[in-house]
Design a protein around this motif. Structure first.
Motif, short mmCIF file in Angstrom:
data_model
loop_
_atom_site.label_atom_id
_atom_site.label_comp_id
_atom_site.label_asym_id
_atom_site.label_seq_id
_atom_site.Cartn_x
_atom_site.Cartn_y
_atom_site.Cartn_z
N VAL A 13 0.85 -1.19 0.00
CA VAL A 13 0.00 0.00 0.00
C VAL A 13 0.88 1.24 0.00
CG1 VAL A 13 -1.80 -1.20 1.30
CG2 VAL A 13 -0.22 0.30 2.50
N ASP A 20 -2.87 8.08 6.04
CA ASP A 20 -4.02 7.63 5.26
C ASP A 20 -3.55 6.77 4.09
OD1 ASP A 20 -5.71 9.22 6.84
OD2 ASP A 20 -5.43 10.95 5.51
N ILE A 21 -4.26 5.70 3.83
CA ILE A 21 -3.96 4.88 2.66
C ILE A 21 -4.53 5.56 1.42
CG2 ILE A 21 -4.38 2.67 1.52
CD1 ILE A 21 -4.39 1.37 4.28
N VAL A 22 -3.67 5.81 0.45
CA VAL A 22 -4.11 6.49 -0.77
C VAL A 22 -4.07 5.57 -1.99
CG1 VAL A 22 -3.50 8.80 0.03
CG2 VAL A 22 -1.78 7.43 -1.13
N GLU A 23 -3.45 4.39 -1.85
CA GLU A 23 -3.39 3.44 -2.96
C GLU A 23 -3.13 2.06 -2.39
OE1 GLU A 23 -0.78 2.58 -7.03
OE2 GLU A 23 -0.46 4.44 -5.90
N THR A 24 -3.80 1.05 -2.95
CA THR A 24 -3.58 -0.33 -2.51
C THR A 24 -3.26 -1.21 -3.71
OG1 THR A 24 -5.91 -0.93 -2.71
CG2 THR A 24 -5.18 -0.08 -0.58
N GLN A 68 -8.16 -0.68 2.90
CA GLN A 68 -8.57 -0.10 1.62
C GLN A 68 -8.26 1.39 1.59
OE1 GLN A 68 -12.77 -0.81 1.37
NE2 GLN A 68 -13.28 0.49 3.11
N THR A 69 -8.33 1.96 0.40
CA THR A 69 -8.07 3.38 0.23
C THR A 69 -8.99 4.20 1.14
OG1 THR A 69 -7.43 3.04 -2.07
CG2 THR A 69 -8.01 5.27 -1.45
#
Length: 343
Positions: free
Chosen positions: A27, A62-66, A74-75
């Motif tokens: 991620v 924060d997750i911005v891409e997986t 998840q995003t």
């Protein structure tokens, strides 16, 4: 993207770097907060890492891409992540010594926590990443790893209800340890430091006794506070091997000394007769491991460890050198420093 890049103890540059490209099981994280750790300060000050290194490992964002095979996050998820993963199967892991695992220090995030974007490898996504509840802040998330380090220390040297505890050093780790010791129902928690501001902070966080070692010999004060018995547990939270002698002077018969700091190489004379005569134990604790992250998160959520009181300074990534200078100032007011993207 921008990263704070180490080149020397007096040269940390905020410079442009390529955003990491993730794989199918990885991620991409957008940094929201990263704690400045004592090891970051040590590595930068003593230049123990190569030029071009991006430090930082107490990460929340924060997750911005997986990657296409990632299913546990998840995003858009708010998460914490730690930087080392054991293999869980080697001889060390089988015995519970996860931080001794040969794989442990071979894993890391890319390029490091003091960066706008961070690639989180597959093993970390699986084992050291966790979601932050809505009522947990990014600063609390960034504290998961250091709190887990302290939990590992107490795993190696437990506090029993009613124990007297002496912590040598009231910095960020010492202040976490005193809060956990109180949570574990220690009878009396004593803490020392050469910085009066940190002693004030330690008192506000629940220390029963907080004193400057120059004001009164540590052994004398501890014996006075424990009716001549000594401290059941002594924790060394400052990287000075000279404190080992002080710890032996203050520890009770049947007590334990926990070495929770990086000592410089070299021999230190100790009163070896105390091992047999008094059954004193000396144990070490290094880093954290995945089995403590969930517990650390819950303790932070419950404010057993009070992040709001501990975080004394906040800096943008572009001022990492100034943050390090603030942290290593002998009379400064910092306890815990948080770093943020410049935006």
């Amino acid at each position: 993207m921008k990263s704070a890049v180490f080149y020397s103890s007096e040269d940390i540059r905020y410079e442009e770097r390529n955003r990491p490209v993730i794989g199918d099981d990885e991620v991409l994280l957008k940094l929201r907060a990263c704690g400045l750790c004592g090891t970051d300060i040590y590595k930068a000050t003593h230049e123990t890492v190569p030029p071009g290194t991006v430090l930082g490992h107490e990460i929340a964002g924060d997750i911005v891409e997986t990657g296409k095979r990632v299913t546990n996050v998840q995003t858009g998820d708010r998460v914490y992540v730690a930087h080392h993963v054991p293999c869980f199967t080697c001889d060390f892991c089988q015995k519970g010594f996860y931080t001794m695992c040969p794989q442990f220090t071979a894993t890391n995030v890319e390029p490091g926590g003091f960066s706008e974007y961070i690639r989180v490898p597959a093993l970390h996504v699986k084992h050291t990443m966790g979601k932050l509840p809505k009522d947990v802040s990014y600063e609390q998330g960034a504290m998961v790893e250091p709190v887990a380090c302290c939990l590992h220390g107490f795993e190696r040297a437990p506090v029993h209800p009613g124990d007297s505890v002496l912590i040598l050093g009231a910095g960020q780790i010492g202040c976490i340890q005193l809060q956990l010791a109180k949570y574990y129902l220690a009878g009396k928690v004593m803490i020392t430091d050469v910085n009066e501001n940190r002693l004030l902070q330690a008192r506000s966080l629940g220390a029963d006794i907080a004193f400057h070692p120059a004001a009164e010999p540590v052994e004398n004060r501890v014996m006075k506070e424990t009716d001549g018995k000594g401290a059941d547990l002594v924790i060394i939270s400052v990287g000075s091997s000279a404190l080992l002698k002080e710890a032996f002077q203050a520890v009770a018969r049947g007590g334990t000394i926990l070495v929770f700091a990086h000592f410089p190489k070299g021999d230190v004379p100790i009163p070896a007769e105390r091992f047999f005569n008094d059954e004193v134990k000396v144990v070490g604790a290094y880093s954290s491991h995945p089995y403590h992250y969930r517990e650390a998160l819950e303790l932070l959520k419950a404010k057993v460890v009070n992040t709001e009181k501990m975080v004394t300074h906040r800096y943008p990534l572009s001022q990492l050198l100034q943050a390090i200078e603030c942290a290593r100032h002998p009379e400064g007011e910092s306890v815990k420093i948080m770093m943020y993207p410049d935006e």
